[in-house]
Design a protein around this motif. Structure first.
Motif, PDB file in Angstrom:
ATOM      1  N   ARG A 219      26.082 -16.154  12.653  1.00 16.53           N
ATOM      2  CA  ARG A 219      26.193 -16.565  14.029  1.00 16.53           C
ATOM      3  C   ARG A 219      27.231 -17.783  14.250  1.00 16.53           C
ATOM      4  N   PRO A 220      27.702 -18.072  15.266  1.00 16.32           N
ATOM      5  CA  PRO A 220      28.434 -19.237  15.564  1.00 16.32           C
ATOM      6  C   PRO A 220      27.593 -20.548  15.584  1.00 16.32           C
ATOM      7  N   VAL A 221      27.168 -21.213  14.396  1.00 22.18           N
ATOM      8  CA  VAL A 221      26.247 -22.271  14.204  1.00 22.18           C
ATOM      9  C   VAL A 221      26.709 -22.788  13.100  1.00 22.18           C
ATOM     10  N   ARG A 222      26.361 -24.103  13.086  1.00 18.20           N
ATOM     11  CA  ARG A 222      26.500 -24.888  11.611  1.00 18.20           C
ATOM     12  C   ARG A 222      25.124 -25.267  11.300  1.00 18.20           C
ATOM     13  N   ILE A 223      24.959 -25.114   9.947  1.00 18.83           N
ATOM     14  CA  ILE A 223      23.443 -25.131   9.445  1.00 18.83           C
ATOM     15  C   ILE A 223      23.726 -26.246   8.409  1.00 18.83           C
ATOM     16  N   ARG A 224      22.705 -27.152   8.608  1.00 16.98           N
ATOM     17  CA  ARG A 224      22.635 -28.286   7.259  1.00 16.98           C
ATOM     18  C   ARG A 224      21.271 -27.952   6.723  1.00 16.98           C
ATOM     19  N   THR A 225      21.114 -27.856   5.379  1.00 17.25           N
ATOM     20  CA  THR A 225      19.973 -27.500   4.820  1.00 17.25           C
ATOM     21  C   THR A 225      19.250 -28.662   4.076  1.00 17.25           C
ATOM     22  N   THR A 226      18.148 -29.039   4.097  1.00 14.13           N
ATOM     23  CA  THR A 226      17.259 -29.881   3.562  1.00 14.13           C
ATOM     24  C   THR A 226      16.132 -29.215   2.536  1.00 14.13           C
ATOM     25  N   PHE A 227      16.171 -29.843   1.528  1.00 18.98           N
ATOM     26  CA  PHE A 227      15.185 -29.338   0.478  1.00 18.98           C
ATOM     27  C   PHE A 227      13.880 -30.136   0.607  1.00 18.98           C
ATOM     28  N   LEU A 228      12.664 -29.160   1.046  1.00 19.89           N
ATOM     29  CA  LEU A 228      11.270 -29.569   1.264  1.00 19.89           C
ATOM     30  C   LEU A 228      10.243 -29.268   0.317  1.00 19.89           C
TER      31      LEU A 228
ATOM     32  N   PRO B 225      12.174 -29.595 -10.883  1.00 19.16           N
ATOM     33  CA  PRO B 225      13.203 -28.506 -11.198  1.00 19.16           C
ATOM     34  C   PRO B 225      13.903 -27.631 -10.176  1.00 19.16           C
ATOM     35  N   ALA B 226      13.000 -27.481  -9.085  1.00 20.46           N
ATOM     36  CA  ALA B 226      13.694 -26.524  -7.917  1.00 20.46           C
ATOM     37  C   ALA B 226      14.672 -27.393  -7.215  1.00 20.46           C
ATOM     38  N   LEU B 227      14.375 -28.793  -7.109  1.00 24.29           N
ATOM     39  CA  LEU B 227      15.477 -29.496  -6.458  1.00 24.29           C
ATOM     40  C   LEU B 227      16.760 -29.493  -7.253  1.00 24.29           C
ATOM     41  N   GLU B 228      16.542 -29.586  -8.498  1.00 23.58           N
ATOM     42  CA  GLU B 228      17.746 -29.776  -9.554  1.00 23.58           C
ATOM     43  C   GLU B 228      18.457 -28.596  -9.338  1.00 23.58           C
ATOM     44  N   ALA B 229      17.854 -27.501  -9.444  1.00 15.57           N
ATOM     45  CA  ALA B 229      18.402 -26.104  -9.583  1.00 15.57           C
ATOM     46  C   ALA B 229      19.061 -25.637  -8.026  1.00 15.57           C
ATOM     47  N   ALA B 230      18.502 -26.252  -7.038  1.00 19.32           N
ATOM     48  CA  ALA B 230      19.194 -25.910  -5.713  1.00 19.32           C
ATOM     49  C   ALA B 230      20.333 -26.620  -5.189  1.00 19.32           C
ATOM     50  N   HIS B 231      20.333 -28.070  -6.024  1.00 16.67           N
ATOM     51  CA  HIS B 231      21.492 -28.797  -6.022  1.00 16.67           C
ATOM     52  C   HIS B 231      22.491 -28.386  -6.625  1.00 16.67           C
ATOM     53  N   ALA B 232      22.151 -27.879  -8.082  1.00 15.30           N
ATOM     54  CA  ALA B 232      23.056 -27.336  -8.664  1.00 15.30           C
ATOM     55  C   ALA B 232      24.067 -26.045  -8.148  1.00 15.30           C
ATOM     56  N   ALA B 233      23.241 -25.532  -7.383  1.00 19.50           N
ATOM     57  CA  ALA B 233      23.736 -24.165  -6.664  1.00 19.50           C
ATOM     58  C   ALA B 233      24.382 -24.553  -5.155  1.00 19.50           C
ATOM     59  N   GLY B 234      24.626 -26.032  -5.223  1.00 19.02           N
ATOM     60  CA  GLY B 234      25.342 -26.707  -3.867  1.00 19.02           C
ATOM     61  C   GLY B 234      24.523 -26.141  -2.525  1.00 19.02           C
ATOM     62  N   LEU B 235      23.137 -26.210  -2.471  1.00 17.18           N
ATOM     63  CA  LEU B 235      22.355 -25.731  -1.308  1.00 17.18           C
ATOM     64  C   LEU B 235      21.589 -26.813  -0.707  1.00 17.18           C
ATOM     65  N   VAL B 236      21.930 -27.859  -1.107  1.00 10.82           N
ATOM     66  CA  VAL B 236      21.022 -29.006  -0.449  1.00 10.82           C
ATOM     67  C   VAL B 236      21.910 -30.051   0.274  1.00 10.82           C
ATOM     68  N   ASP B 237      21.577 -30.435   1.584  1.00  4.07           N
ATOM     69  CA  ASP B 237      22.145 -31.664   2.078  1.00  4.07           C
ATOM     70  C   ASP B 237      21.356 -33.000   2.142  1.00  4.07           C
ATOM     71  N   ALA B 238      19.969 -32.639   1.915  1.00  7.88           N
ATOM     72  CA  ALA B 238      19.302 -33.748   2.153  1.00  7.88           C
ATOM     73  C   ALA B 238      17.958 -33.376   1.482  1.00  7.88           C
ATOM     74  N   VAL B 239      17.224 -34.227   1.388  1.00  9.44           N
ATOM     75  CA  VAL B 239      15.542 -34.166   0.518  1.00  9.44           C
ATOM     76  C   VAL B 239      14.724 -34.802   1.528  1.00  9.44           C
ATOM     77  N   ASP B 240      13.659 -33.764   1.753  1.00  7.59           N
ATOM     78  CA  ASP B 240      12.520 -34.260   2.782  1.00  7.59           C
ATOM     79  C   ASP B 240      11.150 -34.210   2.051  1.00  7.59           C
ATOM     80  N   GLY B 241      10.124 -34.764   2.476  1.00 12.79           N
ATOM     81  CA  GLY B 241       8.805 -34.719   1.757  1.00 12.79           C
ATOM     82  C   GLY B 241       7.603 -34.643   3.093  1.00 12.79           C
ATOM     83  N   PHE B 242       6.523 -34.335   2.716  1.00 14.17           N
ATOM     84  CA  PHE B 242       5.301 -34.543   3.602  1.00 14.17           C
ATOM     85  C   PHE B 242       4.558 -35.463   3.075  1.00 14.17           C
ATOM     86  N   CYS B 243       4.678 -37.004   3.764  1.00 21.12           N
ATOM     87  CA  CYS B 243       3.775 -37.772   3.136  1.00 21.12           C
ATOM     88  C   CYS B 243       2.488 -38.150   4.195  1.00 21.12           C
ATOM     89  N   GLU B 244       1.469 -37.393   3.678  1.00 22.96           N
ATOM     90  CA  GLU B 244       0.163 -37.274   4.464  1.00 22.96           C
ATOM     91  C   GLU B 244      -1.079 -37.126   3.452  1.00 22.96           C
TER      92      GLU B 244
END
Ligand code: DI6
Ligand code: FE
Length: 404
Positions: free
Chosen positions: A165-174, A197-216
């Motif tokens: 689709r004509p859209v720009r996607i930014r990906t966040t690891f959650l 380890p998932a964060l490291e693997a996703a970053h190594a694969a170039g899939l992560v623009d930012a990192v998020d969490g649910f603090c609750e």
């Protein structure tokens, strides 16, 4: 991206969101586009002669804004949570459903079972609805996998959307969204053995623009979120946080101490959190769809955020549980009606400040050198985007200078 043809938009009122004056309004505007970028924008009367003979596209009587930016969504998931909606209407709370193994974990079960192609096919109609409501840049989070394989599958699926689709996607690891059933009561072990380890693997694969969490209380403590943020910082990734949505754990101040791009939700944000965000320049991402869906009572402290000069963004939080909402104009209407944001703040929140919440500086305003991602509305004034429930009709969208 293939080069777009030169184009001169004429006859429109421009809401440049780039000053001076409210909305950066320009009446009888013209907008020259070359190579997918804005070459010139201003009043037709001031158009330099170089652009006068460019191929014209008249949009008389329309309003042109920057294309909208949805800076907080969970668009990739499988399954439905309609039955939970019924349970909540019968009195069960979001937290009770989550504690009983439903909620986020029910979407995790469906997402793990789906496979990447099915995830993509489920996401595309949601994307189409978002684009039809004026969006051109969409952030998408992982967080319904909670195992290494499915977290990566979600991020790959999100990235594939941009080819469809004509859209720009930014990906966040959650990955720190919920504690999966196999780690019940062992959140730290989940972080050590799976999430980090998932964060490291996703970053190594170039899939992560930012990192998020649910603090609750029903998710991760500030100390646990700090472990995720330390890992993100070590990888050079910016952070953001679901903070103070259902209670106050000091998440926004924690995020600010990591110079977060944003802290999001913020219904229970206090003065100390506001001061920390102001000091760090973090964006407050306001998510009225979740407040509305969960029939929350405590609104985020808009007046205090405004007084402290914290930039505010507005997003859909599109997700199957707390915010089945795909329309940014509807989110803007809710932000005004439920939280008394002004229509100008709401539009800044889906353009200028949404770009900032994603760390992007090439979109969100109409100004030379920025991407020609534009929304053309059948509207006379930009306040109509917030005033009309669901927004005015969208005549067309330009993505990278191409009409679509
Ligand atoms: N807060 C939210 O509003 C979404 N995630 C989060 O941490 C809800 C996700 C869901 O209920 O599926
Ligand atoms: Fe969310």
């Amino acid at each position: 991206m293939p080069k777009s043809p030169d184009l001169l938009l004429t006859g429109a009122r421009l809401a440049t969101m780039a000053g001076p004056g409210p909305y950066g309004l320009v009446d009888d505007g013209a907008l020259a586009i070359r190579d997918g970028l804005i070459a010139w924008a201003g009043a037709m009367a001031d158009l330099p002669s170089d652009y006068r003979n460019w191929p014209k596209h008249a949009v008389d009587g329309c309003l042109v804004t920057p294309a909208l930016i949805d800076c907080h969504t969970h668009t990739v998931f499988a399954g439905s949570r309609a039955l939970e909606f019924e349970q909540r209407l019968q009195g069960a709370s979001y937290a009770e459903i989550a504690k009983a193994g439903g909620g986020i974990l029910s979407t995790v079960r469906a997402t793990r079972a789906a496979g990447e192609d099915a995830l993509l096919q489920a996401a595309l109609p949601r994307i189409d609805a978002m684009l039809a409501a004026g969006a051109a840049t969409i952030e998408i989070k992982s967080g319904y996998g909670l195992d290494i394989e499915t977290e990566l599958a979600m991020l790959r699926t999100a990235r594939r959307i941009a080819a469809e689709r004509p859209v720009r996607i930014r990906t966040t690891f959650l990955g720190a969204h919920a504690v999966p059933p196999d780690y019940k009561g062992r959140a730290d072990a989940y972080l050590t053995e799976t999430c980090l380890p998932a964060l490291e693997a996703a970053h190594a694969a170039g899939l992560v623009d930012a990192v998020d969490g649910f603090c609750e209380g029903i998710a991760f403590s500030p100390a646990q979120i700090a472990r995720v943020f330390d890992a993100a910082t070590a990888l050079g990734l910016p952070v953001k946080l679901h903070a103070e949505q259902l209670s106050n754990l000091g998440g926004a101040a924690l995020a600010a101490s990591y110079r977060a791009l944003s802290a999001d939700h913020l219904e229970y944000l206090d003065e100390a959190g506001i001061a920390a965000m102001a000091g760090a320049g973090a964006v407050a991402v306001i998510l009225p769809g979740a407040f509305y869906t969960l029939r929350e009572r405590q609104a985020p402290p808009i007046e205090a955020l405004r007084a402290a000069g914290v930039p505010m963004a507005v997003a859909t939080d599109l997700n199957p549980g707390s915010s089945p909402l795909s329309s940014l104009p509807l989110a803007m209407n809710m932000a005004c009606t439920l939280f008394q944001m002004t229509p100008e703040e709401a539009l800044l929140g889906t353009t200028v400040n949404a770009a900032r919440a994603l760390g992007l500086s090439d979109c969100g305003r109409i100004a030379p050198g920025l991407r020609a991602d534009l929304a053309i509305w059948e509207a006379a004034h930009p306040a109509e985007l917030s005033y009309l429930i669901g927004g005015p009709p969208l005549r067309a969208r330009l993505f990278g200078g191409r009409i679509c």
